[in-house]
Design a protein around this motif. Structure first.
Motif, short mmCIF file in Angstrom:
data_model
loop_
_atom_site.label_atom_id
_atom_site.label_comp_id
_atom_site.label_asym_id
_atom_site.label_seq_id
_atom_site.Cartn_x
_atom_site.Cartn_y
_atom_site.Cartn_z
N GLU A 62 0.90 -1.34 0.01
CA GLU A 62 -0.10 0.01 -0.04
C GLU A 62 0.84 1.12 0.00
O GLU A 62 0.59 2.14 -0.76
CB GLU A 62 -0.91 0.13 1.05
N ASN A 63 1.84 1.15 0.85
CA ASN A 63 2.91 2.67 0.72
C ASN A 63 4.21 1.91 0.73
O ASN A 63 4.84 1.27 1.25
CB ASN A 63 2.67 3.02 2.25
N SER A 64 4.87 2.38 -0.55
CA SER A 64 6.08 2.23 -0.70
C SER A 64 7.08 3.65 -0.60
O SER A 64 6.65 4.42 -1.20
CB SER A 64 6.34 1.42 -2.08
N PRO A 65 8.39 3.10 -0.22
CA PRO A 65 9.20 4.36 -0.31
C PRO A 65 9.74 4.64 -1.86
O PRO A 65 10.31 5.86 -1.99
CB PRO A 65 10.33 3.91 0.37
N PHE A 66 9.25 3.92 -2.60
CA PHE A 66 9.95 4.03 -4.04
C PHE A 66 8.93 4.53 -4.85
O PHE A 66 7.85 3.91 -5.23
CB PHE A 66 10.45 2.73 -4.60
N PRO A 67 8.90 5.65 -5.44
CA PRO A 67 7.87 6.44 -5.95
C PRO A 67 7.25 5.69 -7.50
O PRO A 67 6.24 5.93 -7.90
CB PRO A 67 8.18 7.97 -6.50
N THR A 68 8.13 5.01 -8.10
CA THR A 68 7.70 4.40 -9.33
C THR A 68 7.26 2.98 -9.03
O THR A 68 6.91 2.33 -10.19
CB THR A 68 9.08 4.26 -10.36
#
Length: 379
Positions: A62-68
């Motif tokens: 749901e939440n990733s530190p990687f924007p892509t």
């Protein structure tokens, strides 16, 4: 004298697949029936610890530190579905499944699929083919196999929810095996989809003279000899899945469910026959999923697995269509029994239909031959 190390394989585009007969529904139903016999005999393998897994899917957080990194939006799937099938097929293959509902905003199908067919001995590629139509037709053909053995012979009325691709191929399969059908009741979400389906039906299956547009699941089910739900639905709350209530169901009805579905206590009773396309598939899904598994896998056969685990359904009441196809279990026993079939979808189906189409393409000179190598650089 050593054998040649050259490897060529066939590339089949979507137009090539059409020319090879991917939309030949009667032949697809026959192929799926043959495949089910091999499944029941055990002459196949899929992935997973029990050799029955649907496949391996990449899960996004749901939440990733990687924007892509892709988001876990509805119908977001990147998935590999491998299988081996014996008998006269004796091939292996893998379908790569990419899906994103936002594709429609770009004028693309929700799912974009490719299938690689391989020699089961060496692993060398035989073909790499467009698989949207391959997948759609093999999926629709499975309810057709069920209807051939489990629907009333005088079935006339189909009740359909979901006039999309799966709805078209499933209805095509019913019509390929049930010659008396002349009426279809249709529930859809948008008028354009409904109108497109009706136009397609008039051209493709003109024997269906009576089309009734309805606005509830109850109306889809009531009075129908054959019922199928082919609509997409959010996953996570079985109470929101399209329902079937016993009071709606006509005596003698055959229900084939390849998409989300929930049933009431009346449909859970032992006098409603419960048929699976492959028990092992549902056991694998159940083992791989949080419990109750029907929360995350909305196919009705997974609900049956939950019922077995909870002690509410003896496992012996579940039947495999393969056993019925081979005549080792009865088909329809009388004109009044209600039969509910779960359709989960399996990569062995892609291998079966893909092998038939590859061999047709070779015979007809269809496709583009590509070279992998003459001699491998590493061995």
């Amino acid at each position: 004298m050593s054998a040649s190390t050259r490897i060529d394989f066939l590339y089949l585009s979507e137009p090539d697949m059409i020319r090879a007969g991917v939309t030949d529904m009667p032949a697809c139903v026959d192929t799926m029936e043959e495949m089910f016999g091999l499944l029941w005999r055990g002459d196949y393998r899929m992935a997973g610890a029990n050799n029955d897994s649907h496949g391996a899917m990449i899960m996004f957080p749901e939440n990733s530190p990687f924007p892509t990194m892709p988001k876990p939006t509805p119908d977001r799937r990147l998935m590999a579905m491998p299988a081996y099938l014996g008998g006269r097929f004796c091939t292996a293959g893998v379908k790569w499944y990419g899906s994103n509902i936002a594709n429609r905003e770009k004028g693309l199908p929700r799912s974009i699929l490719m299938f690689t067919l391989s020699d089961a001995d060496t692993g060398a590629p035989l073909a790499h083919m467009s698989a949207n139509l391959l997948s759609a037709y093999r999926t629709g053909a499975i309810p057709g196999v069920g209807a051939r053995h489990l629907a009333r012979k005088d079935a006339r009325v189909i009740g359909l929810s979901g006039p999309g691709v799966m709805g078209r191929t499933t209805v095509s399969a019913f019509l390929a095996v049930c010659p008396h059908i002349d009426t279809l009741k249709l529930k859809g979400r948008g008028q354009q989809n409904i109108d497109n389906f009706i136009s397609w039906l008039a051209v493709t299956w003109p024997q269906v003279k009576n089309v009734q547009v309805v606005d509830s699941y109850e109306q889809v089910v009531r009075g129908s000899d054959i019922v199928t739900y082919c609509c997409s639905n959010p996953v996570g709350a079985p109470s929101t899945y399209p329902p079937v209530k016993r009071e709606w169901v006509k005596p003698g009805a055959f229900l084939a469910m390849p998409s989300a579905c929930t049933i009431d206590a009346g449909m859970e009773q032992p006098d409603v026959r419960k048929v699976l396309d492959n028990t092992g598939l549902y056991e694998a899904w159940f083992d791989e999923s949080p419990k109750p598994a029907h929360v995350t896998i909305p196919i009705i056969g997974v609900h049956f697995m939950d019922m077995v685990a909870e002690g509410r359904l003896p496992a012996g009441q579940l039947e495999d269509i393969g056993q019925i196809v081979l005549g080792e279990a009865p088909g329809r026993r009388n004109d009044d029994e209600i039969i509910l079939m779960s359709v989960g979808g399996m990569p062995v189906e892609d291998v079966a239909w893909g092998t038939v189409l590859y061999r047709r393409a070779l015979e007809m000179g269809i496709g583009v031959k590509l070279n992998l190598w003459d001699t491998p650089a590493l061995r």
